[in-house]
Design a protein around this motif. Structure first.
Motif: not given
Length: 105
Positions: A72-77
């Motif tokens: 989820g954290w990386v998906a925003n990037e």
């Protein structure tokens, strides 16, 4: 604990959404980008859980939730990078079309 075993995928997907939300708030993204990142983060986290269950069936629930948060954290990037890529590709395409039609004159 037995109830958590039944809903691990949903719980982990929600944790992925929370990871994307926290990343959006930390990066001070717009509401639209944050919401889109949360949606993509939830979908990617849910898909990742399926892959984890397929290849690593004995992985603990805590590790699954941790991986979902990271996804989820990386998906925003990823959504931010893809948004910039689409804008740049659009600008390049429009500039190419303008130069193409200006050469025709």
């Amino acid at each position: 604990m037995d109830n958590l075993n039944n809903y691990t995928d949903v719980f982990a997907a929600l944790v992925g959404v929370m990871g994307a939300l926290l990343k959006g708030l930390k990066s001070k993204m717009s509401l639209k980008q944050t919401f889109l990142g949360m949606l993509v983060g939830g979908i990617l986290a849910y898909c990742t859980i399926g892959i984890i269950d397929e290849f690593l069936p004995n992985l603990s629930q805590r590790a699954t939730v941790l991986v979902s948060f990271a996804v989820g954290w990386v998906a925003n990037e990823l959504t931010d990078i893809l948004d910039k890529f689409v804008k740049d590709a659009y600008d390049i395409f429009i500039a190419y079309l303008r130069s193409f039609f200006n050469r025709k004159k």
